[in-house]
Design an enzyme around this catalytic site. Sequence first.
Site, PDB file in Angstrom:
ATOM      1  N   ALA A 285      -0.087  -8.042   1.753  1.00  0.00           N
ATOM      2  CA  ALA A 285       0.913  -9.052   2.100  1.00  0.00           C
ATOM      3  C   ALA A 285       2.297  -8.504   1.791  1.00  0.00           C
ATOM      4  CB  ALA A 285       0.670 -10.341   1.324  1.00  0.00           C
TER       5      ALA A 285
ATOM      6  N   VAL B 108      -1.638  -8.543   6.473  1.00  0.00           N
ATOM      7  CA  VAL B 108      -2.599  -7.799   7.285  1.00  0.00           C
ATOM      8  C   VAL B 108      -4.016  -8.283   6.997  1.00  0.00           C
ATOM      9  CG1 VAL B 108      -3.493  -5.512   7.864  1.00  0.00           C
ATOM     10  CG2 VAL B 108      -1.081  -5.785   7.269  1.00  0.00           C
TER      11      VAL B 108
ATOM     12  N   ASP C 140      11.016   3.081   4.645  1.00  0.00           N
ATOM     13  CA  ASP C 140      10.358   2.323   3.585  1.00  0.00           C
ATOM     14  C   ASP C 140       9.023   2.944   3.172  1.00  0.00           C
ATOM     15  OD1 ASP C 140      10.207   0.255   1.793  1.00  0.00           O
ATOM     16  OD2 ASP C 140       9.411  -1.201   3.213  1.00  0.00           O
TER      17      ASP C 140
END
Length: 682
Positions: A225, A231, A383
């Site tokens: 999450a 997901v 990221d």
Amino acid sequence: PSRRGARATPLRVATLEKEEKVAVAVEAAVDDLVVAPAIEAAVAELVEEECEVEEPEPECLDEAKLEETRGLLRRLMRSSVSGAGGKSATAADTAPADGDALEAGWEARGKSSSIRRNLEVWRALARCAYKVLKARKGTSEDKTAAATYARDKLLTLGPTFVKLGQVLSTRTDVLPAEYIDVLKSLQDDVPAFSGSKAAEIVAAELGVKDLSEVFSDFSKEPIAAASLGQVHLGTLKKNGMKVAVKVQRAGLKELFATDLKNLRKLCELLDSVDPKSDGADRSYIEVFDESEKLLYEEIDYLNEAKNADRFREDFKNDPKVRVPEMVYEYSTPRVLTMEFIESFKLTDIERVEAEGLDRKDLAKRVADTFLYQIVDTAYFHCDPHPGNLAVDTDGNLVYYDFGMMDELSPNVKQGFKEFCFALFEGGPMISDIQLGVKAKQLVDAVETAGVLAKGADRLSSEQLARYFIRAFKDKQLGVDRSDGPGIKSSLGTELQALTEAQVFRFPSTFTFIFRAIASIDGIGKGLDEDYDLGGFAQPFVERLIEKLKYGGDNSKKALAIFGKATGLNAEDVNTALTQPRKIEYLENTMRAIEQGQLKIRVRSLENEMALTRLGTQSKATTNLLLASLALNVAAAAKLSRIPTIGLFAAAAAVGASGLSALLSLAAFDKKAAKYKSKDFNT
């Protein structure tokens, strides 16, 4: 002596009191001239955007409530940029809600009044500012408590501010370690919403009544999450393919529309109050604009799928890097279906060792893949935290989540590459002659990248570059410079001149590079205690230089090395052949000096310009003083008509000359300003 000390104490106290009064007066003047107008403009713009529409919100129709809202916004904005005060900022800490409650709150906020949302955001920012400033001089536990409060507030405010917390969690140059440790939990530990809610969203997006029409199974619990979604695992009914289904949270665009306006105002206020005393001509608005662009791109899952395809293509020649295949047939802007790759986190050291994987090799490949993105392709993952960069049981690196990708602009790409060449080419050993050449190359590189202003002092910049390169090379050689003179002792004057001119500015893209470096560095050091990104960069950049010079042809490389070692190359042969003429030229020059036939003239253009300006200013001041004296004499002295008229005429003539000199001075300054460029390459 004791009496002298006693007498000096009151004098010292009086001096400190005067200094404090001056500081308070200066702060008040800055507040009146800069901060207050900026806050007033931000409040007016926020309110006008919400009220000057065809169907304004109810708050806009009541002038008394509207003025109350304006006043509250002013106070909250002031608290956010200069520290909160008063009881309004000391609300009790609130524990974060669970995933479903958070999701419901975020969705409700997205549908609520924009003006109420504005007040909620600024109230939360003010409270966070109060907690942080209060803990600034406290213990480590105080800072951790303040960080926890800020993290929980960011979670309550919603995905926009969770993203803000994620960005801040990588800025070790901005926040203390206690805040970094707490905010890191926002990277991959955001509470999830229920599986039934996710199933509803997926079914609605794919246009089916029930998920069983598409999936033979769909997990109720998410496997991961994040701030924007979560997901779930599933199996496609069509072909039995095991897939990961990424589901976006509800109401994101509605929240973004209001929240980003408030963050823009905060950045504008920070730009107006930032003294830039460190010499960096930073722009919070530019960083915000880049972040806003990437944020809207991140909530378009079809765009993320295209990013993944491009990233996979960049690494097609590296079999040790895996990127999931996208399943476009079952993907929409809010739902992304992709190949499921079994993997685990690189920070799970016990699992890494249990699988028999080489930790040092993994750390090196993590660094190499990052350097390849930044230096070679210029298209990079913004990221790469442990939730998005994993490893499979075969030791292959697995990348996930391609919503936040960025690409260096052509000038930044070229400048960054040249910067690496200047810093790493030739290895750690460098002569003084090579150091001078590389310093010029490095300054050219940072100017090309837009980090250094075009009109910056080249001499000071090159001296700073020489110091930086020498320090870097010494570190590579293991030379300890801690006992030697620091940068301020070696280059104090040059550094001060560059700082005062504010000639440095980092492009907004660098924020995401620094963020990625922080994530990569954390993973690498967890795998290998001797991890050093700079050390890995040396062979990587050398390979890239060889690739550009020799095109991967080993025979060309061998021939070049042989020619350099023996002197059998065009450059050395040309130097040898022209050497006698150069010596003859030097001999003729020295004889001319001995015989007095050669005169050396040194000009200091800056001093000449300063003296010219000073002369013009002195002429204007002198003439105006003489004109004033003549007028005073003519008015005060009891003279006959003709001398009085003469004095008035002389005063007029001299005064006109003084005014003319002032106009010339203004024209001189205007002309000089044209040649003092501080533009940055873009």
